[in-house]
Each structure stands twice: as structure tokens, then as C-alpha cells.
Write a protein that holds these residues in place. Structure first.
Motif, mmCIF file in Angstrom:
data_model
loop_
_atom_site.group_PDB
_atom_site.id
_atom_site.type_symbol
_atom_site.label_atom_id
_atom_site.label_comp_id
_atom_site.label_asym_id
_atom_site.label_seq_id
_atom_site.Cartn_x
_atom_site.Cartn_y
_atom_site.Cartn_z
ATOM 1 N N GLU A 13 -11.526 -27.777 -6.123
ATOM 2 C CA GLU A 13 -12.976 -27.990 -6.216
ATOM 3 C C GLU A 13 -13.720 -27.099 -5.236
ATOM 4 O OE1 GLU A 13 -14.174 -32.021 -5.790
ATOM 5 O OE2 GLU A 13 -13.382 -32.597 -7.735
ATOM 6 N N SER A 14 -13.113 -26.841 -4.094
ATOM 7 C CA SER A 14 -13.777 -25.989 -3.099
ATOM 8 C C SER A 14 -14.023 -24.587 -3.660
ATOM 9 C CB SER A 14 -12.948 -25.906 -1.821
ATOM 10 O OG SER A 14 -11.665 -25.373 -2.086
ATOM 11 N N ARG A 15 -13.118 -24.090 -4.489
ATOM 12 C CA ARG A 15 -13.316 -22.774 -5.104
ATOM 13 C C ARG A 15 -14.431 -22.836 -6.146
ATOM 14 N NH1 ARG A 15 -8.057 -20.301 -6.508
ATOM 15 N NH2 ARG A 15 -8.017 -20.196 -4.254
ATOM 16 N N LEU A 16 -14.444 -23.905 -6.949
ATOM 17 C CA LEU A 16 -15.504 -24.053 -7.952
ATOM 18 C C LEU A 16 -16.871 -24.155 -7.278
ATOM 19 C CD1 LEU A 16 -13.786 -26.646 -10.333
ATOM 20 C CD2 LEU A 16 -14.019 -24.189 -10.703
ATOM 21 N N LEU A 17 -16.945 -24.959 -6.234
ATOM 22 C CA LEU A 17 -18.213 -25.118 -5.512
ATOM 23 C C LEU A 17 -18.583 -23.845 -4.756
ATOM 24 C CD1 LEU A 17 -17.705 -28.762 -4.243
ATOM 25 C CD2 LEU A 17 -19.391 -28.001 -5.924
ATOM 26 N N GLY A 18 -17.591 -23.151 -4.240
ATOM 27 C CA GLY A 18 -17.850 -21.890 -3.540
ATOM 28 C C GLY A 18 -18.452 -20.846 -4.453
ATOM 29 N N LEU A 19 -17.943 -20.766 -5.673
ATOM 30 C CA LEU A 19 -18.518 -19.830 -6.644
ATOM 31 C C LEU A 19 -19.960 -20.195 -6.974
ATOM 32 C CD1 LEU A 19 -15.476 -19.357 -9.038
ATOM 33 C CD2 LEU A 19 -16.567 -17.577 -7.658
ATOM 34 N N ALA A 20 -20.214 -21.483 -7.086
ATOM 35 C CA ALA A 20 -21.598 -21.913 -7.332
ATOM 36 C C ALA A 20 -22.478 -21.553 -6.148
ATOM 37 C CB ALA A 20 -21.640 -23.417 -7.593
ATOM 38 N N PHE A 21 -21.960 -21.740 -4.944
ATOM 39 C CA PHE A 21 -22.748 -21.492 -3.737
ATOM 40 C C PHE A 21 -23.133 -20.027 -3.583
ATOM 41 C CE2 PHE A 21 -23.193 -20.663 0.829
ATOM 42 C CZ PHE A 21 -24.211 -21.558 1.125
ATOM 43 N N ILE A 22 -22.246 -19.121 -3.941
ATOM 44 C CA ILE A 22 -22.546 -17.698 -3.743
ATOM 45 C C ILE A 22 -23.408 -17.110 -4.860
ATOM 46 C CG2 ILE A 22 -20.521 -17.266 -2.313
ATOM 47 C CD1 ILE A 22 -19.269 -15.863 -4.782
ATOM 48 N N GLY A 56 -25.134 -30.814 -6.462
ATOM 49 C CA GLY A 56 -26.570 -31.041 -6.285
ATOM 50 C C GLY A 56 -27.059 -30.564 -4.931
ATOM 51 N N PHE A 57 -26.250 -30.778 -3.888
ATOM 52 C CA PHE A 57 -26.613 -30.309 -2.555
ATOM 53 C C PHE A 57 -26.679 -28.777 -2.520
ATOM 54 C CE2 PHE A 57 -25.455 -28.988 1.777
ATOM 55 C CZ PHE A 57 -26.531 -29.544 2.454
ATOM 56 N N ILE A 58 -25.733 -28.125 -3.189
ATOM 57 C CA ILE A 58 -25.745 -26.658 -3.254
ATOM 58 C C ILE A 58 -27.012 -26.172 -3.945
ATOM 59 C CG2 ILE A 58 -24.633 -24.689 -4.402
ATOM 60 C CD1 ILE A 58 -21.943 -26.045 -3.738
ATOM 61 N N VAL A 59 -27.376 -26.814 -5.038
ATOM 62 C CA VAL A 59 -28.604 -26.432 -5.755
ATOM 63 C C VAL A 59 -29.822 -26.629 -4.851
ATOM 64 C CG1 VAL A 59 -30.108 -27.005 -7.706
ATOM 65 C CG2 VAL A 59 -27.635 -26.875 -8.031
#
Length: 91
Positions: free
Chosen positions: A32-41, A68-71
């Protein structure tokens, strides 16, 4: 810059689809950290499309909160950057 964002979003969408296929086959998943990392960048749109179209990670509340926090962080950054650029135009 726009081409980089398009590339990141395509990569993110492909990664979400790949992870969905792995989950269906009960194979080792993408963290999940990779999925969220891609969203973050910058892959937020690709992540959202992967979540909506392929119904991936939509029932996992902890993932949705993190996404949601990343967004929210990205919206705040865009708002801040927009205001800074407007101030530069006034000077």
C-alpha cells in the motif's frame, strides 16, 4: 511538466490494475505504501480512476483515509502555490 504528470498517472493506474489482478489471483500484492506513494507524487487521478473503475481498495477504510489525506495535502499545496504565484505577479 504536464507530460510528466500524465506519465505518473498512467503508471499509477497500471499499478492499481496490476495489484487488483494480483489480488484476484491470491498472489503477492504491491505494498500500500507504494500505491499511496505514487498517488502522492502526482498520480492522484490515476489512483482515483483505478479505485473507481476497477473497484480496487474502495472497501478498505484505512487506505481511503490515507488517500484522502494525500488529496487534502495536494489541494493545500496547489492553493498555496497558486497564491504565491499571484503575489509574484503583483510585485
Amino acid at each position: 511538466m504536464i507530460y510528466i504528470l500524465i506519465l505518473i498517472n498512467l503508471l499509477t493506474l497500471i499499478t492499481f490494475v496490476w495489484d487488483k489482478k494480483l489480488s484476484i489471483k491470491h498472489k503477492r500484492r504491491i505494498p500500500e505504501s507504494r500505491l499511496l506513494g505514487l498517488a502522492f507524487i502526482g498520480g492522484t487521478l490515476g489512483a482515483a480512476l483505478g479505485m473507481i473503475i476497477f473497484r480496487h481498495k474502495v472497501s478498505k477504510k484505512s487506505f481511503l483515509w490515507k488517500f484522502g489525506f494525500i488529496v487534502l495535502v495536494q489541494v493545500c499545496f496547489i492553493y498555496w502555490f497558486w497564491n504565491i504565484s499571484q503575489l509574484r505577479d503583483l510585485i
